[in-house]
Design a protein around this motif. Structure first.
Motif, mmCIF file in Angstrom:
data_model
loop_
_atom_site.group_PDB
_atom_site.id
_atom_site.type_symbol
_atom_site.label_atom_id
_atom_site.label_comp_id
_atom_site.label_asym_id
_atom_site.label_seq_id
_atom_site.Cartn_x
_atom_site.Cartn_y
_atom_site.Cartn_z
ATOM 1 N N THR A 68 0.874 0.093 4.382
ATOM 2 C CA THR A 68 0.020 0.566 5.465
ATOM 3 C C THR A 68 -0.271 -0.585 6.417
ATOM 4 O O THR A 68 -0.029 -1.751 6.085
ATOM 5 N N PRO A 69 -0.795 -0.299 7.618
ATOM 6 C CA PRO A 69 -1.110 -1.376 8.575
ATOM 7 C C PRO A 69 -2.088 -2.415 8.031
ATOM 8 O O PRO A 69 -2.082 -3.564 8.475
ATOM 9 N N VAL A 70 -2.928 -2.034 7.060
ATOM 10 C CA VAL A 70 -3.895 -2.993 6.506
ATOM 11 C C VAL A 70 -3.346 -3.728 5.295
ATOM 12 O O VAL A 70 -4.057 -4.508 4.671
ATOM 13 N N GLY A 71 -2.073 -3.468 4.941
ATOM 14 C CA GLY A 71 -1.447 -4.207 3.862
ATOM 15 C C GLY A 71 -1.530 -3.571 2.496
ATOM 16 O O GLY A 71 -1.130 -4.190 1.500
ATOM 17 N N HIS A 72 -2.027 -2.341 2.398
ATOM 18 C CA HIS A 72 -2.079 -1.651 1.114
ATOM 19 C C HIS A 72 -0.738 -0.966 0.842
ATOM 20 O O HIS A 72 -0.027 -0.575 1.770
ATOM 21 N N LEU A 73 -0.414 -0.822 -0.427
ATOM 22 C CA LEU A 73 0.796 -0.104 -0.811
ATOM 23 C C LEU A 73 0.466 1.374 -0.917
ATOM 24 O O LEU A 73 -0.494 1.755 -1.599
ATOM 25 N N ALA A 74 1.233 2.214 -0.244
ATOM 26 C CA ALA A 74 0.974 3.649 -0.219
ATOM 27 C C ALA A 74 2.198 4.399 -0.722
ATOM 28 O O ALA A 74 3.324 4.092 -0.347
ATOM 29 N N ILE A 75 1.966 5.364 -1.597
ATOM 30 C CA ILE A 75 3.046 6.171 -2.158
ATOM 31 C C ILE A 75 2.646 7.634 -2.085
ATOM 32 O O ILE A 75 1.543 8.006 -2.487
#
Length: 216
Positions: free
Chosen positions: A110-117
């Protein structure tokens, strides 16, 4: 087993021996297979899954059993324990290969650096605190590589490597782990297979490997 002479006697003239052999019928195909489409919400995800991940083998995770190394007299495991890495190295839980493949198919940052699945139409976000909660690992600060090593660490690659290699190979141009002492070779194995696993070149001794082993 039938002898060759018996085969010749049992074969009629003008007829191929292959015609006398009873060939079993081909196995019946399973009419209904697992429907992977329930994992995805778009056709693009399905195409990526089929092209890149559907048939890819999932390597079983490496697990370290620390007590095993006490008897043979190794010391590298004590360094890892002192760093607080033992809970992570000893994780041995069941995993599901299909979901692992779907995970890599749909994973993005994500734009904030979190991993999204996205799985089964639901978006799952993995934050830094989740890594700390699940694996008991610190997740903070700057990634230290040879290009970003602060001067106050006083890291000297030559001296660090000299402390890890066998005496009989000193002065040689070292490129693989075969030249390391046994304790350091075990530490390198733990680094490239568990702590920071890579897909290939396990025996290659990278500058980052030397630096991280020196830090540990």
């Amino acid at each position: 087993m039938t002898s060759s002479s018996h085969k010749r006697n049992g074969t009629r003239k003008g007829k191929s021996p292959a015609e006398d052999v009873d060939v079993p019928p081909p196995p019946t195909r399973i009419p209904k297979v697992l429907d992977y489409s329930r994992y995805f919400s778009t056709r693009r995800q399905m195409v990526v899954f089929e092209k890149n991940f559907h048939a890819r083998a999932v390597l079983p995770p490496k697990v370290m059993h620390t007590p095993f190394f006490v008897g043979p007299g190794f010391e590298f495991q004590n360094l890892l324990n002192w760093q607080g890495l033992q809970p992570f190295l000893g994780i041995n839980l069941p995993y599901y290969e299909d979901l692992v493949r779907v995970f890599y198919t749909n994973a993005k940052f994500t734009p904030v650096g979190h991993l999204a699945i996205e799985i089964c139409g639901k978006m799952i976000h993995i934050k830094e605190i989740d890594w700390m909660t699940i694996a008991h690992l610190q997740y903070d600060g700057l990634k230290l590589t040879p290009g970003t090593i602060p001067e106050e660490l006083n890291f000297d690659r030559g001296l660090a490597l000299l402390s890890m290699i066998r005496e009989d190979v000193e002065g040689e141009n070292l490129k693989n782990v075969g030249s390391l002492k046994m304790n350091d070779r075990r530490l390198h194995y733990t680094w490239v297979h568990i702590l920071c696993p890579r897909g290939n070149n396990y025996a290659q001794l990278l500058n980052e490997d030397i630096f991280m082993m020196w830090l540990i």
